[in-house]
Design a protein around this motif. Structure first.
Motif: not given
Length: 117
Positions: A22, A25-26, A29-30, A103
């Motif tokens: 997590e 992924l956080h 995410s930007d 990704l």
């Protein structure tokens, strides 16, 4: 027996076993942080912070690198006066096989689709 000398310039990084999905992924995410990771992956080597030409302030750039480092996505080390950044590809591939490739591929496809490859 003496302990190794630790510079006050050493930056904290999570150990491989401490990296959490997590957090990764956080961090990714930007759009600016994803851009940094794409450049590091494309280069395959360490790049200095000054290499990156991001459309944000220096303090915001520093924040983005800190988020990536604390999530375990990049490793930052000082080499002289330069802070060098490297993608922790081996650690991420060990913990989350195929995640980085998926990704990066998705980010490239999106950039092409949106005209910003």
């Amino acid at each position: 027996m003496t302990s190794p000398v630790v510079s006050n310039r050493d930056l904290p990084h999570p150990a491989r076993e401490e990296i959490r999905l997590e957090a990764v992924l956080h961090a990714l995410s930007d759009p600016m942080r994803l851009r940094i990771v794409r450049e590091l992956a494309a280069d395959g080597d360490e790049l200095s912070c000054s290499h990156f030409d991001l459309p944000v302030t220096k303090s915001t750039t520093t924040h983005h690198f800190r988020v990536l480092r604390e999530a375990g996505v990049v490793r930052q080390v000082y080499r002289g006066t330069a802070k060098m950044n490297g993608l922790r590809r081996e650690d991420l591939d060990h913990l989350f096989p195929g995640l980085v490739d998926v990704l990066l591929d998705a980010a490239t496809r999106q950039a092409v689709r949106l005209g910003g490859a």
